[in-house]
Design a protein around this motif. Structure first.
Motif, PDB file in Angstrom:
ATOM      1  N   VAL A   8      -6.626 -17.099 -10.386  1.00  0.00           N
ATOM      2  CA  VAL A   8      -7.706 -17.273 -11.369  1.00  0.00           C
ATOM      3  C   VAL A   8      -7.579 -16.328 -12.564  1.00  0.00           C
ATOM      4  O   VAL A   8      -8.410 -16.339 -13.456  1.00  0.00           O
ATOM      5  N   GLY A   9      -6.531 -15.495 -12.572  1.00  0.00           N
ATOM      6  CA  GLY A   9      -6.283 -14.615 -13.707  1.00  0.00           C
ATOM      7  C   GLY A   9      -6.963 -13.262 -13.652  1.00  0.00           C
ATOM      8  O   GLY A   9      -6.907 -12.504 -14.613  1.00  0.00           O
ATOM      9  N   ALA A  10      -7.596 -12.928 -12.541  1.00  0.00           N
ATOM     10  CA  ALA A  10      -8.232 -11.608 -12.415  1.00  0.00           C
ATOM     11  C   ALA A  10      -7.183 -10.513 -12.219  1.00  0.00           C
ATOM     12  O   ALA A  10      -7.407  -9.360 -12.580  1.00  0.00           O
ATOM     13  N   LEU A  11      -6.059 -10.878 -11.634  1.00  0.00           N
ATOM     14  CA  LEU A  11      -4.897  -9.998 -11.499  1.00  0.00           C
ATOM     15  C   LEU A  11      -3.708 -10.739 -12.088  1.00  0.00           C
ATOM     16  O   LEU A  11      -3.676 -11.970 -12.070  1.00  0.00           O
ATOM     17  N   THR A  12      -2.735  -9.984 -12.595  1.00  0.00           N
ATOM     18  CA  THR A  12      -1.533 -10.628 -13.106  1.00  0.00           C
ATOM     19  C   THR A  12      -0.312 -10.108 -12.365  1.00  0.00           C
ATOM     20  O   THR A  12      -0.275  -8.946 -11.931  1.00  0.00           O
ATOM     21  N   ALA A  13       0.665 -10.986 -12.236  1.00  0.00           N
ATOM     22  CA  ALA A  13       1.913 -10.599 -11.587  1.00  0.00           C
ATOM     23  C   ALA A  13       2.534  -9.430 -12.344  1.00  0.00           C
ATOM     24  O   ALA A  13       2.525  -9.400 -13.570  1.00  0.00           O
ATOM     25  N   GLY A  14       3.018  -8.463 -11.605  1.00  0.00           N
ATOM     26  CA  GLY A  14       3.645  -7.292 -12.203  1.00  0.00           C
ATOM     27  C   GLY A  14       2.715  -6.105 -12.391  1.00  0.00           C
ATOM     28  O   GLY A  14       3.175  -5.002 -12.688  1.00  0.00           O
ATOM     29  N   GLU A  15       1.423  -6.326 -12.231  1.00  0.00           N
ATOM     30  CA  GLU A  15       0.490  -5.202 -12.382  1.00  0.00           C
ATOM     31  C   GLU A  15       0.774  -4.152 -11.320  1.00  0.00           C
ATOM     32  O   GLU A  15       1.033  -4.474 -10.166  1.00  0.00           O
TER      33      GLU A  15
ATOM     34  N   TYR B 122       1.060   6.396  -3.713  1.00  0.00           N
ATOM     35  CA  TYR B 122       1.905   5.300  -3.249  1.00  0.00           C
ATOM     36  C   TYR B 122       1.729   4.160  -4.234  1.00  0.00           C
ATOM     37  O   TYR B 122       0.612   3.830  -4.612  1.00  0.00           O
ATOM     38  N   LYS B 123       2.850   3.562  -4.650  1.00  0.00           N
ATOM     39  CA  LYS B 123       2.776   2.518  -5.669  1.00  0.00           C
ATOM     40  C   LYS B 123       3.187   1.171  -5.098  1.00  0.00           C
ATOM     41  O   LYS B 123       3.974   1.071  -4.164  1.00  0.00           O
ATOM     42  N   ALA B 124       2.627   0.150  -5.703  1.00  0.00           N
ATOM     43  CA  ALA B 124       2.953  -1.226  -5.341  1.00  0.00           C
ATOM     44  C   ALA B 124       2.781  -2.072  -6.594  1.00  0.00           C
ATOM     45  O   ALA B 124       2.207  -1.624  -7.585  1.00  0.00           O
ATOM     46  N   ARG B 125       3.289  -3.301  -6.513  1.00  0.00           N
ATOM     47  CA  ARG B 125       3.138  -4.252  -7.620  1.00  0.00           C
ATOM     48  C   ARG B 125       2.614  -5.564  -7.067  1.00  0.00           C
ATOM     49  O   ARG B 125       2.823  -5.902  -5.923  1.00  0.00           O
ATOM     50  N   ILE B 126       1.942  -6.304  -7.935  1.00  0.00           N
ATOM     51  CA  ILE B 126       1.468  -7.643  -7.581  1.00  0.00           C
ATOM     52  C   ILE B 126       2.622  -8.609  -7.869  1.00  0.00           C
ATOM     53  O   ILE B 126       3.140  -8.642  -8.987  1.00  0.00           O
ATOM     54  N   SER B 127       3.007  -9.375  -6.860  1.00  0.00           N
ATOM     55  CA  SER B 127       4.091 -10.341  -7.046  1.00  0.00           C
ATOM     56  C   SER B 127       3.544 -11.625  -7.682  1.00  0.00           C
ATOM     57  O   SER B 127       2.329 -11.850  -7.701  1.00  0.00           O
ATOM     58  N   ALA B 128       4.437 -12.470  -8.169  1.00  0.00           N
ATOM     59  CA  ALA B 128       4.029 -13.744  -8.778  1.00  0.00           C
ATOM     60  C   ALA B 128       3.331 -14.637  -7.761  1.00  0.00           C
ATOM     61  O   ALA B 128       2.482 -15.456  -8.116  1.00  0.00           O
ATOM     62  N   ALA B 129       3.663 -14.460  -6.473  1.00  0.00           N
ATOM     63  CA  ALA B 129       3.042 -15.262  -5.413  1.00  0.00           C
ATOM     64  C   ALA B 129       1.703 -14.679  -4.969  1.00  0.00           C
ATOM     65  O   ALA B 129       1.066 -15.219  -4.071  1.00  0.00           O
TER      66      ALA B 129
ATOM     67  N   TRP C 139      -6.715   0.832  -2.789  1.00  0.00           N
ATOM     68  CA  TRP C 139      -5.775   0.492  -3.860  1.00  0.00           C
ATOM     69  C   TRP C 139      -6.504   0.407  -5.197  1.00  0.00           C
ATOM     70  O   TRP C 139      -7.580  -0.142  -5.299  1.00  0.00           O
ATOM     71  N   LYS C 140      -5.869   0.955  -6.220  1.00  0.00           N
ATOM     72  CA  LYS C 140      -6.409   0.916  -7.580  1.00  0.00           C
ATOM     73  C   LYS C 140      -5.385   0.232  -8.480  1.00  0.00           C
ATOM     74  O   LYS C 140      -4.189   0.470  -8.366  1.00  0.00           O
ATOM     75  N   VAL C 141      -5.863  -0.614  -9.378  1.00  0.00           N
ATOM     76  CA  VAL C 141      -5.003  -1.315 -10.327  1.00  0.00           C
ATOM     77  C   VAL C 141      -4.943  -0.491 -11.608  1.00  0.00           C
ATOM     78  O   VAL C 141      -5.971  -0.081 -12.140  1.00  0.00           O
ATOM     79  N   ARG C 142      -3.708  -0.255 -12.088  1.00  0.00           N
ATOM     80  CA  ARG C 142      -3.549   0.517 -13.324  1.00  0.00           C
ATOM     81  C   ARG C 142      -3.694  -0.422 -14.517  1.00  0.00           C
ATOM     82  O   ARG C 142      -2.936  -1.366 -14.673  1.00  0.00           O
ATOM     83  N   ARG C 143      -4.711  -0.138 -15.343  1.00  0.00           N
ATOM     84  CA  ARG C 143      -4.954  -0.913 -16.565  1.00  0.00           C
ATOM     85  C   ARG C 143      -5.305   0.039 -17.695  1.00  0.00           C
ATOM     86  O   ARG C 143      -6.292   0.755 -17.612  1.00  0.00           O
ATOM     87  N   ALA C 144      -4.492   0.026 -18.729  1.00  0.00           N
ATOM     88  CA  ALA C 144      -4.724   0.861 -19.915  1.00  0.00           C
ATOM     89  C   ALA C 144      -5.029   2.311 -19.536  1.00  0.00           C
ATOM     90  O   ALA C 144      -6.043   2.877 -19.929  1.00  0.00           O
ATOM     91  N   ASP C 145      -4.158   2.888 -18.763  1.00  0.00           N
ATOM     92  CA  ASP C 145      -4.272   4.288 -18.328  1.00  0.00           C
ATOM     93  C   ASP C 145      -5.519   4.577 -17.492  1.00  0.00           C
ATOM     94  O   ASP C 145      -5.952   5.715 -17.376  1.00  0.00           O
ATOM     95  N   LYS C 146      -6.140   3.527 -16.956  1.00  0.00           N
ATOM     96  CA  LYS C 146      -7.269   3.688 -16.043  1.00  0.00           C
ATOM     97  C   LYS C 146      -6.874   3.116 -14.693  1.00  0.00           C
ATOM     98  O   LYS C 146      -6.096   2.152 -14.622  1.00  0.00           O
ATOM     99  N   LEU C 147      -7.436   3.677 -13.644  1.00  0.00           N
ATOM    100  CA  LEU C 147      -7.225   3.141 -12.300  1.00  0.00           C
ATOM    101  C   LEU C 147      -8.521   2.467 -11.862  1.00  0.00           C
ATOM    102  O   LEU C 147      -9.545   3.124 -11.694  1.00  0.00           O
ATOM    103  N   ILE C 148      -8.464   1.157 -11.670  1.00  0.00           N
ATOM    104  CA  ILE C 148      -9.647   0.372 -11.299  1.00  0.00           C
ATOM    105  C   ILE C 148      -9.500  -0.064  -9.852  1.00  0.00           C
ATOM    106  O   ILE C 148      -8.500  -0.698  -9.502  1.00  0.00           O
ATOM    107  N   PRO C 149     -10.457   0.290  -8.981  1.00  0.00           N
ATOM    108  CA  PRO C 149     -10.353  -0.125  -7.581  1.00  0.00           C
ATOM    109  C   PRO C 149     -10.235  -1.645  -7.464  1.00  0.00           C
ATOM    110  O   PRO C 149     -10.887  -2.392  -8.198  1.00  0.00           O
ATOM    111  N   LEU C 150      -9.391  -2.075  -6.561  1.00  0.00           N
ATOM    112  CA  LEU C 150      -9.202  -3.503  -6.323  1.00  0.00           C
ATOM    113  C   LEU C 150     -10.532  -4.162  -5.954  1.00  0.00           C
ATOM    114  O   LEU C 150     -10.789  -5.312  -6.301  1.00  0.00           O
ATOM    115  N   PHE C 151     -11.378  -3.402  -5.293  1.00  0.00           N
ATOM    116  CA  PHE C 151     -12.723  -3.877  -4.950  1.00  0.00           C
ATOM    117  C   PHE C 151     -13.481  -4.290  -6.213  1.00  0.00           C
ATOM    118  O   PHE C 151     -14.144  -5.318  -6.250  1.00  0.00           O
TER     119      PHE C 151
END
Length: 136
Positions: free
Chosen positions: A50-57, A68-75, A108-120
């Motif tokens: 639905v576009g709330a997360l993007t592949a590669g984030e 610990y780091k991870a990435r969102i895959s295209a799947a 887990w926190k998503v890195r967006r524009a130098d901010k860490l946003i909880p996945l929640f």
């Protein structure tokens, strides 16, 4: 004394109505929103769809002063630096931290524009914007 109480209860043919003396249990709205029933079926893959997360984030989980780091895959999977893939954030978090269980949605926190946003919060934002309505 326990015997006397038992005999009082057991000799009465009518059951007392105790519903008036038991307070109703109300769950605060903030807590009610965070239940499995409310979030049931929402996956990382759905958030990507639905576009709330993007592949590669990039995602980051900090535990005992280690990141610990991870990435969102295209799947829509969580790919750890080791290459392991996970459908859900909780097993991914448990794997990197070595814990038996962890709430991956809050860890887990998503890195967006130098901010860490909880996945929640990403999930809650998608719900509040109606992005997940009608998807399964």
């Amino acid at each position: 004394m326990a015997t006397a109480r038992w005999s009082l209860i057991s000799t009465s043919s009518e059951k007392p109505d105790v519903t008036d003396s038991v307070p109703s249990q109300r769950v605060p709205t903030a807590v009610a929103r965070r239940t499995r029933a409310y979030f049931g079926g929402i996956t990382v893959a759905r958030l990507v769809a639905v576009g709330a997360l993007t592949a590669g984030e990039e995602m980051v989980l900090t535990y005992k002063r280690a990141d610990y780091k991870a990435r969102i895959s295209a799947a829509g999977q969580i790919e750890l630096e080791s290459g392991e893939l996970f459908e859900s954030p909780s097993p991914a978090g448990a794997t990197v931290t070595g814990k038996v269980a962890i709430n991956g949605w809050s860890a887990w926190k998503v890195r967006r524009a130098d901010k860490l946003i909880p996945l929640f919060d990403v999930r809650a934002d998608a719900l509040s914007r109606g992005l997940l309505e009608g998807t399964s």
